[in-house]
Write a protein that holds these residues in place. Sequence first.
Motif, mmCIF file in Angstrom:
data_model
loop_
_atom_site.group_PDB
_atom_site.id
_atom_site.type_symbol
_atom_site.label_atom_id
_atom_site.label_comp_id
_atom_site.label_asym_id
_atom_site.label_seq_id
_atom_site.Cartn_x
_atom_site.Cartn_y
_atom_site.Cartn_z
ATOM 1 N N LYS A 1 0.706 -1.185 0.000
ATOM 2 C CA LYS A 1 -0.058 0.104 -0.175
ATOM 3 C C LYS A 1 1.028 1.200 0.032
ATOM 4 O O LYS A 1 1.633 1.548 0.686
ATOM 5 N N ASN A 2 0.535 2.199 -0.889
ATOM 6 C CA ASN A 2 1.398 3.503 -1.122
ATOM 7 C C ASN A 2 0.026 4.602 -1.430
ATOM 8 O O ASN A 2 -0.894 3.950 -1.887
ATOM 9 N N GLU A 3 0.268 5.678 -0.730
ATOM 10 C CA GLU A 3 -0.394 6.615 -1.217
ATOM 11 C C GLU A 3 -0.040 7.953 -1.552
ATOM 12 O O GLU A 3 1.404 8.197 -1.255
ATOM 13 N N ILE A 4 -0.605 8.652 -2.388
ATOM 14 C CA ILE A 4 -0.430 10.181 -2.606
ATOM 15 C C ILE A 4 -1.072 11.065 -1.652
ATOM 16 O O ILE A 4 -2.541 10.748 -1.966
ATOM 17 N N LEU A 5 -0.633 11.905 -1.229
ATOM 18 C CA LEU A 5 -1.326 12.812 -0.068
ATOM 19 C C LEU A 5 -1.453 14.251 -0.709
ATOM 20 O O LEU A 5 -0.244 14.858 -0.979
ATOM 21 N N ILE A 6 -2.269 14.989 -0.771
ATOM 22 C CA ILE A 6 -2.470 16.529 -1.159
ATOM 23 C C ILE A 6 -3.071 17.031 -0.024
ATOM 24 O O ILE A 6 -4.357 16.998 0.035
ATOM 25 N N GLU A 7 -2.491 18.292 0.627
ATOM 26 C CA GLU A 7 -3.198 19.011 1.676
ATOM 27 C C GLU A 7 -4.225 20.146 0.959
ATOM 28 O O GLU A 7 -3.790 20.656 -0.136
ATOM 29 N N LEU A 8 -5.360 19.980 1.571
ATOM 30 C CA LEU A 8 -6.577 20.990 1.106
ATOM 31 C C LEU A 8 -6.372 22.279 1.421
ATOM 32 O O LEU A 8 -6.190 22.312 2.846
ATOM 33 N N ASP A 9 -6.735 23.124 0.817
ATOM 34 C CA ASP A 9 -6.883 24.618 1.483
ATOM 35 C C ASP A 9 -7.955 24.798 2.307
ATOM 36 O O ASP A 9 -7.822 25.550 3.530
ATOM 37 N N SER A 10 -9.155 24.360 2.187
ATOM 38 C CA SER A 10 -10.185 24.119 2.942
ATOM 39 C C SER A 10 -11.325 23.075 2.451
ATOM 40 O O SER A 10 -11.202 22.654 1.315
ATOM 41 N N PHE A 11 -12.142 22.615 3.117
ATOM 42 C CA PHE A 11 -13.124 21.625 2.658
ATOM 43 C C PHE A 11 -14.398 21.670 3.589
ATOM 44 O O PHE A 11 -14.377 21.767 4.841
ATOM 45 N N GLU A 12 -15.453 21.832 2.736
ATOM 46 C CA GLU A 12 -16.758 21.874 3.495
ATOM 47 C C GLU A 12 -17.522 20.583 3.570
ATOM 48 O O GLU A 12 -17.296 19.663 2.767
#
Length: 189
Positions: A178-189
Amino acid sequence: FIKLIFNFMKKINIIFIFFSLCIMAQTETQQYKVLKLIDDIEIREYPPVMKVKSTSKSNNGFGKLFKYISGDNESGTKISMTSPVYMDKENENYIMEFVLPKKFNEINSPKSLKENIDVYLEKKIICATISYGGYTNKQKEIYYSEKLISKLQENKIKHNGKSKVLVYNSPYKIFNRKNEILIELDSFE
């Protein structure tokens, strides 16, 4: 030449010891909450967590971090390995991070004795992730980063565009990796 061979063997021994320990022991995995599923991506909330980070010009952060959790720290504390291992490249620097077990906090986390090894509290983050199997490599990392960014743009989700690679398994595990790519979000509703 002999010095090069000696250094190579030293690195191989450190890696072998680490992955032997990973195989023999159940590792703690960083906790998160899934906020939303969008096809094959997850929007997650990660609570604050202690991390130890290596920053270097070469991709040799693993050995430094392994020494830190093996007791080469201010208090001589041995620390269990966790998953995932975070990997990133920023400008010309390679960054590798280990998540410390959840029993550690800003007060009881041992300080590093080495330069370019930082112990810090990562704030709560909201991010998007996409998973993939097999051994990670640059082509897979680019492919899944682009796929994740495309899905976020399609859903009008604002993000910082900076991907990190998360690796969950030792190199000795061949199947069901298992591997993942992670991207931080500026905001999320």
